[in-house]
Design an enzyme around this catalytic site. Structure first.
Site, short mmCIF file in Angstrom:
data_model
loop_
_atom_site.label_atom_id
_atom_site.label_comp_id
_atom_site.label_asym_id
_atom_site.label_seq_id
_atom_site.Cartn_x
_atom_site.Cartn_y
_atom_site.Cartn_z
N HIS A 125 0.82 -1.22 0.00
CA HIS A 125 0.00 0.00 0.00
C HIS A 125 0.86 1.27 0.00
O HIS A 125 0.39 2.32 0.39
CB HIS A 125 -0.96 -0.02 1.20
CG HIS A 125 -2.01 -1.10 1.10
ND1 HIS A 125 -2.80 -1.51 2.14
CD2 HIS A 125 -2.38 -1.87 0.04
CE1 HIS A 125 -3.62 -2.47 1.73
NE2 HIS A 125 -3.38 -2.72 0.47
N CYS A 133 3.06 13.65 -7.05
CA CYS A 133 2.20 14.67 -7.64
C CYS A 133 1.03 14.01 -8.39
O CYS A 133 1.23 13.07 -9.15
CB CYS A 133 3.00 15.57 -8.59
SG CYS A 133 1.95 16.78 -9.42
N CYS A 136 1.85 15.27 -12.46
CA CYS A 136 3.03 14.88 -13.24
C CYS A 136 3.73 13.66 -12.66
O CYS A 136 4.73 13.20 -13.20
CB CYS A 136 4.01 16.06 -13.35
SG CYS A 136 4.82 16.43 -11.78
N GLY A 193 -1.12 -10.39 11.86
CA GLY A 193 -1.70 -9.10 12.22
C GLY A 193 -2.53 -8.44 11.15
O GLY A 193 -2.52 -7.22 11.06
N THR A 194 -3.24 -9.23 10.37
CA THR A 194 -4.15 -8.62 9.38
C THR A 194 -5.53 -9.25 9.48
O THR A 194 -5.64 -10.46 9.69
CB THR A 194 -3.62 -8.72 7.94
OG1 THR A 194 -4.59 -8.15 7.05
CG2 THR A 194 -3.30 -10.14 7.50
N GLU A 220 -7.17 -12.75 17.13
CA GLU A 220 -8.58 -12.92 16.75
C GLU A 220 -8.70 -13.79 15.51
O GLU A 220 -7.79 -13.81 14.68
CB GLU A 220 -9.21 -11.57 16.39
CG GLU A 220 -9.01 -10.46 17.39
CD GLU A 220 -9.98 -10.54 18.55
OE1 GLU A 220 -11.05 -11.17 18.35
OE2 GLU A 220 -9.66 -10.00 19.62
P1 OAD Z 1 -7.16 -4.30 10.43
O1 OAD Z 1 -7.40 -3.25 11.45
O2 OAD Z 1 -8.26 -4.59 9.49
O3 OAD Z 1 -6.78 -5.66 11.16
C1 OAD Z 1 -5.80 -5.71 12.15
C2 OAD Z 1 -5.67 -7.15 12.61
O4 OAD Z 1 -4.61 -7.21 13.55
C3 OAD Z 1 -6.91 -7.71 13.33
O5 OAD Z 1 -7.24 -8.98 12.75
C4 OAD Z 1 -6.46 -7.87 14.78
O6 OAD Z 1 -7.07 -8.97 15.43
C5 OAD Z 1 -4.97 -8.08 14.60
N1 OAD Z 1 -4.15 -7.70 15.77
C6 OAD Z 1 -4.39 -6.76 16.71
N2 OAD Z 1 -3.38 -6.70 17.58
C7 OAD Z 1 -2.47 -7.64 17.21
C8 OAD Z 1 -1.21 -8.05 17.70
N3 OAD Z 1 -0.67 -7.50 18.78
N4 OAD Z 1 -0.55 -9.04 17.04
C9 OAD Z 1 -1.09 -9.62 15.94
N5 OAD Z 1 -2.28 -9.26 15.43
C10 OAD Z 1 -2.96 -8.28 16.04
O7 OAD Z 1 -5.81 -3.90 9.67
P2 OAD Z 1 -5.21 -4.48 8.31
O8 OAD Z 1 -5.54 -5.90 8.13
O9 OAD Z 1 -3.80 -4.08 8.27
O10 OAD Z 1 -5.50 -0.05 3.77
O11 OAD Z 1 -6.02 -3.61 7.25
C11 OAD Z 1 -5.74 -3.77 5.90
C12 OAD Z 1 -5.85 -2.46 5.19
O12 OAD Z 1 -7.09 -1.82 5.51
C13 OAD Z 1 -4.81 -1.42 5.57
O13 OAD Z 1 -3.60 -1.58 4.90
C14 OAD Z 1 -5.48 -0.14 5.20
C15 OAD Z 1 -6.83 -0.42 5.80
O14 OAD Z 1 -7.85 0.36 5.38
C16 OAD Z 1 -5.68 1.11 3.16
O15 OAD Z 1 -5.82 2.16 3.77
C17 OAD Z 1 -5.72 1.02 1.66
#
Ligand code: OAD
Length: 263
Positions: A125, A133, A136, A193-194, A220
């Site tokens: 991302h 910009c 350009c 962590g996603t 989770e």
């Molecule tokens: P999310 O907020 O959707 O998910 C975060 C995840 O991290 C959740 O599943 C939590 O359970 C987990 N989590 C929390 N604490 C943790 C820890 N200490 N160790 C491991 N896991 C933990 O965030 P992302 O999956 O990163 O994109 O979101 C994906 C995208 O959505 C981001 O890159 C961003 C966002 O909108 C854009 O802005 C384009």
């Protein structure tokens, strides 16, 4: 799919898979930076609980109110700068040191993986270190203080915007290609962590490789939890160092020279 709190046999399963692995692919999201004090997007206290995605993370929102958007990203940039990489980031960097073929694809724009020493990092991302910009396509780095709000307009008639991917936009083509290839050839995929709900990034976890051992590290459950070989239910900063320590303990153990039954 089985679950593990990090103390059981599944952790051993991940370690065994990593020992055999020639190629490892790691996909991270904002949860890996949670223990550095940076909020996630969707969890309790997450950024999208209190901020409107379409105002702050879309080209339309930026066109409507570039000052609001830059004010928010400047604050986030400053928070990234104050944060320090945590034990999870460092463990991922150590894992890379131990492997010849290692790729880290992150959805994060906070640069903490790079600051922890990771080298082969694909920032899916983009990053919050550069502005681009709108007209350009010129680039310009910006530092901890962010982009001065009176410099948003570019001389060419365009505007400087953060060089990140917003909703409705495509991932950088070369970065995406490399990430897909690395996911496809991996023997082990770690998804850390996603929430695995934002595509196409989430597809890298399970859609490009049918034979890899896929492990999720997340306190989770997520939509991919029932498609992975194991789900380690713990935090990144707890689980990853444990896994890496177990791997290096084995690698550096002295050879057993004791005399035993012939063999
Ligand atoms: P999310 O907020 O959707 O998910 C975060 C995840 O991290 C959740 O599943 C939590 O359970 C987990 N989590 C929390 N604490 C943790 C820890 N200490 N160790 C491991 N896991 C933990 O965030 P992302 O999956 O990163 O994109 O979101 C994906 C995208 O959505 C981001 O890159 C961003 C966002 O909108 C854009 O802005 C384009």
């Amino acid at each position: 799919m089985a679950k593990d709190d990090g103390t059981g046999t599944l952790t051993a399963g991940v370690i065994a898979a990593l020992r055999q692995a020639k190629s490892v692919f790691v996909l991270t999201g904002s949860g890996v930076s949670a223990e550095s004090g940076l909020p996630t997007f969707r969890g309790v206290g997450g950024l999208w609980r209190t901020h409107r995605v379409e105002e702050l993370a879309s080209p339309e929102g930026f066109a409507r109110d570039p000052v609001l958007v830059w004010t928010w990203y400047n604050e986030r940039r400053a928070a990234h700068e104050r944060a320090q990489p945590n034990a999870g980031h460092f463990a991922i960097a150590q894992l890379e040191d131990a492997l010849d073929d290692f790729t880290l694809a992150t959805q994060n724009v906070d640069s903490l993986h790079l600051r922890a020493g990771s080298r082969n990092v694909l920032e899916l991302h983009g990053s919050l270190r550069e502005a681009r910009c709108t007209n350009c396509n010129a680039g310009r780095p910006f530092g901890a203080a962010g982009l001065p709000l009176d410099e948003i307009d570019h001389a060419c008639g365009g505007r400087w915007r953060p060089d990140i991917v917003w909703f409705g936009e495509s991932l950088p083509r070369d970065v995406w290609q490399k990430a897909q290839e690395a996911a496809a050839r991996a023997d082990v995929i770690l998804v850390v962590g996603t929430s695995a709900v934002v595509y196409p990034a989430a597809a890298l976890a399970t859609n490009y490789n049918r034979s890899a051992f896929v492990a999720e590290i997340n306190p989770e459950a997520t939509p991919i939890s029932n498609r992975v070989a194991c789900a380690l239910r713990g935090s990144a900063a707890e689980m990853l160092p444990r896994i890496v320590a177990a791997l290096s303990a084995r690698r550096t153990a002295p050879p057993d020279l004791s005399v035993g039954p012939s063999g």
